[in-house]
Design an enzyme around this catalytic site. Sequence first.
Site, PDB file in Angstrom:
ATOM      1  CE1 TYR A 123     -10.590   6.989 -11.934  1.00 26.83           C
ATOM      2  CE2 TYR A 123     -11.804   6.818 -13.977  1.00 26.83           C
ATOM      3  CZ  TYR A 123     -11.077   7.571 -13.072  1.00 26.83           C
ATOM      4  OH  TYR A 123     -10.860   8.896 -13.326  1.00 26.83           O
TER       5      TYR A 123
ATOM      6  NE  ARG B 265      -2.325   1.208   3.722  1.00 28.80           N
ATOM      7  CZ  ARG B 265      -3.046   1.196   4.837  1.00 28.80           C
ATOM      8  NH1 ARG B 265      -4.354   0.960   4.778  1.00 28.80           N
ATOM      9  NH2 ARG B 265      -2.485   1.383   6.008  1.00 28.80           N
TER      10      ARG B 265
HETATM   11  C1  LIG Z   1     -10.721   9.523  -3.471  1.00 25.80           C
HETATM   12  C2  LIG Z   1     -10.029   9.053  -4.725  1.00 25.80           C
HETATM   13  C3  LIG Z   1      -9.684   9.974  -5.696  1.00 25.80           C
HETATM   14  C4  LIG Z   1      -9.036   9.577  -6.866  1.00 25.80           C
HETATM   15  N1  LIG Z   1      -8.707  10.514  -7.800  1.00 25.80           N
HETATM   16  C5  LIG Z   1      -8.079  10.138  -8.937  1.00 25.80           C
HETATM   17  C6  LIG Z   1      -7.701  11.096  -9.929  1.00 25.80           C
HETATM   18  O1  LIG Z   1      -7.893  12.287  -9.738  1.00 25.80           O
HETATM   19  N2  LIG Z   1      -7.114  10.659 -11.068  1.00 25.80           N
HETATM   20  C7  LIG Z   1      -6.840   9.315 -11.270  1.00 25.80           C
HETATM   21  O2  LIG Z   1      -6.292   8.937 -12.318  1.00 25.80           O
HETATM   22  N3  LIG Z   1      -7.152   8.402 -10.328  1.00 25.80           N
HETATM   23  C8  LIG Z   1      -7.777   8.768  -9.189  1.00 25.80           C
HETATM   24  N4  LIG Z   1      -8.085   7.816  -8.248  1.00 25.80           N
HETATM   25  C9  LIG Z   1      -7.684   6.437  -8.500  1.00 25.80           C
HETATM   26  C10 LIG Z   1      -6.213   6.252  -8.111  1.00 25.80           C
HETATM   27  O3  LIG Z   1      -5.386   6.881  -9.067  1.00 25.80           O
HETATM   28  C11 LIG Z   1      -5.817   4.778  -8.072  1.00 25.80           C
HETATM   29  O4  LIG Z   1      -6.597   4.140  -7.121  1.00 25.80           O
HETATM   30  C12 LIG Z   1      -4.326   4.611  -7.739  1.00 25.80           C
HETATM   31  O5  LIG Z   1      -3.962   3.266  -7.970  1.00 25.80           O
HETATM   32  C13 LIG Z   1      -4.067   4.980  -6.317  1.00 25.80           C
HETATM   33  O6  LIG Z   1      -2.729   4.876  -5.974  1.00 25.80           O
HETATM   34  P1  LIG Z   1      -2.416   4.785  -4.404  1.00 25.80           P
HETATM   35  O7  LIG Z   1      -0.943   4.681  -4.220  1.00 25.80           O
HETATM   36  O8  LIG Z   1      -3.127   5.876  -3.677  1.00 25.80           O
HETATM   37  O9  LIG Z   1      -3.180   3.429  -4.055  1.00 25.80           O
HETATM   38  P2  LIG Z   1      -2.826   2.039  -3.349  1.00 25.80           P
HETATM   39  O10 LIG Z   1      -4.159   1.552  -2.884  1.00 25.80           O
HETATM   40  O11 LIG Z   1      -1.763   2.179  -2.324  1.00 25.80           O
HETATM   41  O12 LIG Z   1      -2.296   1.172  -4.528  1.00 25.80           O
HETATM   42  C14 LIG Z   1      -3.043   0.848  -5.682  1.00 25.80           C
HETATM   43  C15 LIG Z   1      -2.496  -0.448  -6.294  1.00 25.80           C
HETATM   44  O13 LIG Z   1      -1.099  -0.348  -6.519  1.00 25.80           O
HETATM   45  C16 LIG Z   1      -0.382  -1.303  -5.725  1.00 25.80           C
HETATM   46  N5  LIG Z   1       0.789  -0.630  -5.149  1.00 25.80           N
HETATM   47  C17 LIG Z   1       0.773   0.387  -4.260  1.00 25.80           C
HETATM   48  N6  LIG Z   1       2.015   0.755  -3.966  1.00 25.80           N
HETATM   49  C18 LIG Z   1       2.847  -0.040  -4.664  1.00 25.80           C
HETATM   50  C19 LIG Z   1       4.263  -0.131  -4.756  1.00 25.80           C
HETATM   51  N7  LIG Z   1       5.053   0.677  -4.050  1.00 25.80           N
HETATM   52  N8  LIG Z   1       4.801  -1.073  -5.567  1.00 25.80           N
HETATM   53  C20 LIG Z   1       4.004  -1.913  -6.283  1.00 25.80           C
HETATM   54  N9  LIG Z   1       2.651  -1.855  -6.222  1.00 25.80           N
HETATM   55  C21 LIG Z   1       2.067  -0.930  -5.424  1.00 25.80           C
HETATM   56  C22 LIG Z   1      -1.349  -1.738  -4.649  1.00 25.80           C
HETATM   57  O14 LIG Z   1      -1.043  -3.018  -4.129  1.00 25.80           O
HETATM   58  C23 LIG Z   1      -2.671  -1.667  -5.390  1.00 25.80           C
HETATM   59  O15 LIG Z   1      -2.827  -2.817  -6.197  1.00 25.80           O
HETATM   60  C24 LIG Z   1      -8.726   8.199  -7.074  1.00 25.80           C
HETATM   61  C25 LIG Z   1      -9.068   7.275  -6.086  1.00 25.80           C
HETATM   62  C26 LIG Z   1      -9.722   7.685  -4.933  1.00 25.80           C
HETATM   63  C27 LIG Z   1     -10.115   6.669  -3.866  1.00 25.80           C
END
Ligand SMILES: Cc1cc2nc3c(=O)[nH]c(=O)nc-3n(C[C@H](O)[C@H](O)[C@H](O)COP(=O)(O)OP(=O)(O)OC[C@H]3O[C@@H](n4cnc5c(N)ncnc54)[C@H](O)[C@@H]3O)c2cc1C
Length: 474
Positions: free
Chosen positions: A417, A107
């Site tokens: 998404y 995460r």
């Molecule tokens: C409130 C909200 C707003 C959003 N707004 C946007 C937006 O404006 N534009 C857009 O394009 N998307 C948006 N999203 C979607 C978002 O871009 C994706 O969910 C993205 O994957 C989130 O990255 P994260 O690091 O926060 O998530 P995480 O939940 O930490 O990771 C997402 C995925 O990547 C994997 N992962 C995480 N870290 C690593 C790592 N270091 N190495 C390998 N794998 C890893 C995780 O296991 C999981 O499968 C939004 C989502 C939410 C909930």
Amino acid sequence: MKHSYQLLVVLLLPFIFQFLTSKADDLVYETFLNCMSSRNSSDHVSSLIYNPKNSSYTSTLQAYIRNQRFNKSTTPKPIIIVTPLYESHVQSTIICSKNMGMNLRIRSGGHDFEGLSYVSYTNFVLLDMSNFRSIDVNIEEETAMVQVGAIIGELYYRIWEKSKVHAFPAGVCPTVGIGGGGASFGVILSYKLQLVRVPEMVTVFRVVKTSEENVTDIFNRWQYVAEKMDNDLFIRLNLKPDHVNKTIRASFTAFFLGDSDHLVTVMDKEFPELGVKKNDCKEMSWIKSVLFWSSDDKAPLETLLIRSPSAKFAKRKSDYLQIPIPKNGIESIMQKMLELSVVGLAINPYGGRMSEIADWETPFPHRAGNIFKIEYSVNWDEGGPDIEAYYVNQTRQFYDFMTPFVSKNPREAYLNYRDLDIGTSGVGNNSYAEGKVYGQKYFKGNFERLVKVKTMVDPGDFFTNEQSIPVLKN
Ligand SMILES: Cc1cc2nc3c(=O)[nH]c(=O)nc-3n(C[C@H](O)[C@H](O)[C@H](O)COP(=O)(O)OP(=O)(O)OC[C@H]3O[C@@H](n4cnc5c(N)ncnc54)[C@H](O)[C@@H]3O)c2cc1C
């Protein structure tokens, strides 16, 4: 006497079971701790490892849960959480989890819409990367080294601290992690990003139209121009049902790399149907435009550094379109939105730079030929199984309704998404056939290459989740 003895045993069974489970979990924790300590002799690694008995376990787990659907007492929880400070901690977490046969969830920002970064239905370790958050902006090189635990709001802010004419276009919501993705192959630690140049002043507008203001015609025209207009202009369309007035509210939100006079000239020429006037436009710095898009450009810039938003319950689905929707289709979509009542649409035009990169150059395949992407969006505030079923079903019904209008063979989807409705595979035993169902939707032709890479680098399928890339078995 015999019966009362049996009854006592039956009554005690849950406690005995709980006692044995807790002892087993203690043993797992101790074994894991020993493994980690033996590999990190010089630092106090134990303070970075949490089990459910640790007083900070729950707050550490919840700190980056961004979807309340996966924050219930019934949601499976990690046996162990590790919050690494150094690369060696990440390496040893992988080795120790693997040695002990436990699934690993990675995460960074925690925004995965299906909670795959912090929920698993098998025994698992949560590797929480939120301590890996340094950002090093180098304006001479026009690059930034960013560790995966940084959020995009922090990146935008740190770039702005050093330059008013550089930026990085990564997303709207400031709390999204810079590093989500790649979980099928390993743990990403940091990215080197190429910054882009922006003018000192950019221009934005948000113009709202309702069904009574000819929204069908405006939407129709937008489909034909939004992806082809000036490359410096981006206009997102949001559609929302307004039940009080029994209408659809269509918001056109724009970002332009230029001044308002120039923007009005472009709009008059390419998209006069929207009727944008100079006083609809606001000129501001790029960093203020980030706030305009995410909340309010009058908010302090430090808002971008806030890591703890109030998370809601949410469900997302997505679609791509290569052919414009006919006008009667647009009308039926708006009718359906009013009928179903809670689904909102965020529609992003493609074209521009997105189309200049070949489909096969990166895993992301949705390039030239796509006119826009639709996000089906539902958020709600109250928990409960019936409430959740109601909201989630609305997105599914709407998605079914959209079938005739959207991409086919495969029906493409946007990985960010995340949507488990489009297919899943067994964790630790992903089958190629199952993986292909969701893999082709997310990656199209690149799926086969990703399978080849996965088979080479992780033949034992350690980096696995419900939608990971499968290993090709002979
Ligand atoms: C409130 C909200 C707003 C959003 N707004 C946007 C937006 O404006 N534009 C857009 O394009 N998307 C948006 N999203 C979607 C978002 O871009 C994706 O969910 C993205 O994957 C989130 O990255 P994260 O690091 O926060 O998530 P995480 O939940 O930490 O990771 C997402 C995925 O990547 C994997 N992962 C995480 N870290 C690593 C790592 N270091 N190495 C390998 N794998 C890893 C995780 O296991 C999981 O499968 C939004 C989502 C939410 C909930």
